[in-house]
Design a protein around this motif. Structure first.
Motif, mmCIF file in Angstrom:
data_model
loop_
_atom_site.group_PDB
_atom_site.id
_atom_site.type_symbol
_atom_site.label_atom_id
_atom_site.label_comp_id
_atom_site.label_asym_id
_atom_site.label_seq_id
_atom_site.Cartn_x
_atom_site.Cartn_y
_atom_site.Cartn_z
ATOM 1 N N GLU A 1 -27.748 18.676 -26.379
ATOM 2 C CA GLU A 1 -27.147 17.726 -27.280
ATOM 3 C C GLU A 1 -28.122 17.384 -28.394
ATOM 4 O O GLU A 1 -29.315 17.603 -28.270
ATOM 5 C CB GLU A 1 -26.779 16.468 -26.508
ATOM 6 N N ARG B 1 -24.648 13.859 -30.242
ATOM 7 C CA ARG B 1 -23.603 14.827 -30.603
ATOM 8 C C ARG B 1 -23.699 16.009 -29.660
ATOM 9 O O ARG B 1 -24.742 16.629 -29.521
ATOM 10 C CB ARG B 1 -23.777 15.322 -32.039
ATOM 11 N N THR B 2 -22.611 16.325 -28.997
ATOM 12 C CA THR B 2 -22.594 17.491 -28.116
ATOM 13 C C THR B 2 -22.250 18.728 -28.919
ATOM 14 O O THR B 2 -21.581 18.655 -29.946
ATOM 15 C CB THR B 2 -21.551 17.324 -26.987
ATOM 16 N N ARG B 3 -22.687 19.853 -28.445
ATOM 17 C CA ARG B 3 -22.391 21.116 -29.128
ATOM 18 C C ARG B 3 -20.952 21.562 -28.866
ATOM 19 O O ARG B 3 -20.413 22.352 -29.617
ATOM 20 C CB ARG B 3 -23.360 22.196 -28.679
ATOM 21 N N THR B 4 -20.336 21.048 -27.824
ATOM 22 C CA THR B 4 -18.987 21.499 -27.489
ATOM 23 C C THR B 4 -17.938 20.972 -28.459
ATOM 24 O O THR B 4 -17.102 21.733 -28.936
ATOM 25 C CB THR B 4 -18.604 21.102 -26.057
ATOM 26 N N ASP B 5 -17.965 19.678 -28.774
ATOM 27 C CA ASP B 5 -16.941 19.156 -29.681
ATOM 28 C C ASP B 5 -17.487 18.717 -31.035
ATOM 29 O O ASP B 5 -16.726 18.507 -31.969
ATOM 30 C CB ASP B 5 -16.158 18.017 -29.038
ATOM 31 N N GLY B 6 -18.790 18.563 -31.168
ATOM 32 C CA GLY B 6 -19.406 18.229 -32.449
ATOM 33 C C GLY B 6 -19.221 16.796 -32.908
ATOM 34 O O GLY B 6 -19.658 16.437 -33.999
ATOM 35 N N ALA B 7 -18.579 15.961 -32.118
ATOM 36 C CA ALA B 7 -18.356 14.566 -32.502
ATOM 37 C C ALA B 7 -19.596 13.722 -32.187
ATOM 38 O O ALA B 7 -20.256 13.925 -31.171
ATOM 39 C CB ALA B 7 -17.154 14.010 -31.763
ATOM 40 N N TRP B 8 -19.906 12.781 -33.064
ATOM 41 C CA TRP B 8 -21.022 11.863 -32.840
ATOM 42 C C TRP B 8 -20.540 10.671 -32.028
ATOM 43 O O TRP B 8 -19.483 10.108 -32.298
ATOM 44 C CB TRP B 8 -21.603 11.374 -34.158
ATOM 45 N N GLU B 9 -21.323 10.294 -31.028
ATOM 46 C CA GLU B 9 -21.024 9.144 -30.169
ATOM 47 C C GLU B 9 -22.181 8.152 -30.279
ATOM 48 O O GLU B 9 -23.340 8.552 -30.218
ATOM 49 C CB GLU B 9 -20.883 9.617 -28.719
#
Length: 105
Positions: free
Chosen positions: A9, A22-30
């Motif tokens: 991440e 940000r995960t590489r799977t969905d690219g969304a920032w949390e």
């Protein structure tokens, strides 16, 4: 900004204690809940469950894979940078007035 490896991440830090992932799977920032309201200047990650962020007033936060927690630094100096060994056995933070902090695990 720090990345915890090719399948890991990305972590970003910023003003007001901001901590983002940000995960590489969905690219969304949390946005993570932060133990600080002071500015954070740098982050280092050696694994998905081992990261550190540093900032104003000697602030250090540690991530265990689930949550960020503050940890004592022993200094009130602003900490501007952090890095460490790939295996996470040594982490070094540096800051104002020549401050150097070393964590060996």
């Amino acid at each position: 900004i720090a990345s915890s490896g090719p399948d890991g991440e990305t972590i970003a830090v910023g003003l007001g204690g901001s901590l983002f992932n940000r995960t590489r799977t969905d690219g969304a920032w949390e946005r993570y809940e932060s133990p600080f309201t002071v500015d954070l200047y740098a982050v280092f990650a050696s694994a998905r469950d081992r990261a550190f962020a540093v900032g104003a007033g000697g602030s250090i936060a540690r991530f265990d894979g689930a949550a960020w927690e503050s940890m004592p630094s022993g200094t009130g100096a602003d900490l501007f940078a952090i890095d460490g060994t790939p295996d996470g056995s040594k982490t070094i933070a540096v800051g104002a007035d020549g401050t150097i902090l070393i964590l060996e695990e």
